[in-house]
Design a protein around this motif. Structure first.
Motif, mmCIF file in Angstrom:
data_model
loop_
_atom_site.group_PDB
_atom_site.id
_atom_site.type_symbol
_atom_site.label_atom_id
_atom_site.label_comp_id
_atom_site.label_asym_id
_atom_site.label_seq_id
_atom_site.Cartn_x
_atom_site.Cartn_y
_atom_site.Cartn_z
ATOM 1 N N LEU A 181 -14.839 -11.487 -11.435
ATOM 2 C CA LEU A 181 -14.197 -11.002 -10.215
ATOM 3 C C LEU A 181 -12.639 -10.547 -10.388
ATOM 4 O O LEU A 181 -11.684 -11.091 -11.149
ATOM 5 N N SER A 182 -12.398 -9.632 -9.736
ATOM 6 C CA SER A 182 -10.890 -9.236 -9.408
ATOM 7 C C SER A 182 -10.788 -8.874 -7.899
ATOM 8 O O SER A 182 -11.530 -8.235 -7.318
ATOM 9 N N VAL A 183 -9.575 -9.393 -7.598
ATOM 10 C CA VAL A 183 -9.275 -9.236 -6.159
ATOM 11 C C VAL A 183 -8.203 -8.486 -5.847
ATOM 12 O O VAL A 183 -6.909 -8.559 -6.614
ATOM 13 N N VAL A 184 -8.260 -7.386 -5.010
ATOM 14 C CA VAL A 184 -7.196 -6.638 -4.589
ATOM 15 C C VAL A 184 -6.432 -7.257 -3.391
ATOM 16 O O VAL A 184 -7.002 -7.651 -2.292
ATOM 17 N N ASP A 185 -5.077 -7.630 -3.347
ATOM 18 C CA ASP A 185 -4.415 -8.441 -2.856
ATOM 19 C C ASP A 185 -4.192 -7.596 -1.346
ATOM 20 O O ASP A 185 -3.395 -6.597 -1.541
ATOM 21 N N ARG A 226 -7.511 -0.362 -6.098
ATOM 22 C CA ARG A 226 -8.859 -0.658 -6.786
ATOM 23 C C ARG A 226 -9.377 -0.324 -7.818
ATOM 24 O O ARG A 226 -10.000 -0.747 -8.606
ATOM 25 N N GLU A 227 -8.814 0.850 -8.295
ATOM 26 C CA GLU A 227 -8.927 1.242 -9.728
ATOM 27 C C GLU A 227 -8.402 0.596 -10.896
ATOM 28 O O GLU A 227 -9.329 0.125 -11.768
ATOM 29 N N ALA A 228 -7.188 -0.179 -10.420
ATOM 30 C CA ALA A 228 -6.776 -1.075 -11.541
ATOM 31 C C ALA A 228 -7.767 -2.503 -11.602
ATOM 32 O O ALA A 228 -7.905 -2.954 -12.487
ATOM 33 N N ALA A 229 -8.247 -2.874 -10.266
ATOM 34 C CA ALA A 229 -9.190 -3.909 -10.308
ATOM 35 C C ALA A 229 -10.554 -3.760 -10.937
ATOM 36 O O ALA A 229 -10.963 -4.452 -11.935
#
Length: 142
Positions: free
Chosen positions: A36-40, A60-63
């Motif tokens: 899981l990655s969360v965009v802050d 979003r792309e980075a996540a």
């Protein structure tokens, strides 16, 4: 011991070390690894003067890239992987996802900040430790 291991990643070097530990746990126990990655959401507000769609797409792309990299490494180790990207307050989203996925443990890296930098920047890992309903394995930077 573990059926579901949740790795929270931002693609950083500490997150990479946490990935190594999460993959090892999943291999040892036969668990499924959830990445899981969360965009802050607060990061989106920092760029109010910029095209919000472009900033949202960039974050979003980075996540997605962080998750893709982790999934690739875990799959290469023979681990079954589920993936997710969310937007929100990171520690809240990670704990909520852990509940939804019935995670047995959350694995997260830490940057190892101390003193004023930790107080000013906060610590997602520390907030997860305080609010998680499941055990949290915090992997140090070195």
């Amino acid at each position: 011991m573990y059926d579901v291991v949740l790795l929270a990643t931002d693609g950083s070097t500490p997150a990479s070390r946490a990935l190594d530990r999460a993959v090892s746990l999943a291999v040892e126990t036969g668990a499924t690894l959830h990445v899981l990655s969360v965009v802050d959401a607060a990061d989106l507000d920092l760029f109010a003067d910029t095209d919000p769609g472009a900033v949202d797409d960039l974050l979003r792309e980075a996540a997605e890239t962080a998750v893709d990299d982790a999934v690739e490494r875990a799959t290469a180790a023979g681990v079954e992987v589920d993936r997710a990207v969310r937007v929100g307050v990171p520690h809240r989203e990670i704990c909520a996802y852990a509940d939804e996925a019935a995670a047995d443990v959350i694995v997260i890296g830490t940057h190892g900040r101390a003193g004023l930098s930790r107080a000013l920047l906060g610590s997602v890992a520390a907030r997860i430790v305080r609010t998680s309903a499941v055990p949290v394995l915090v992997v140090p930077p070195t």
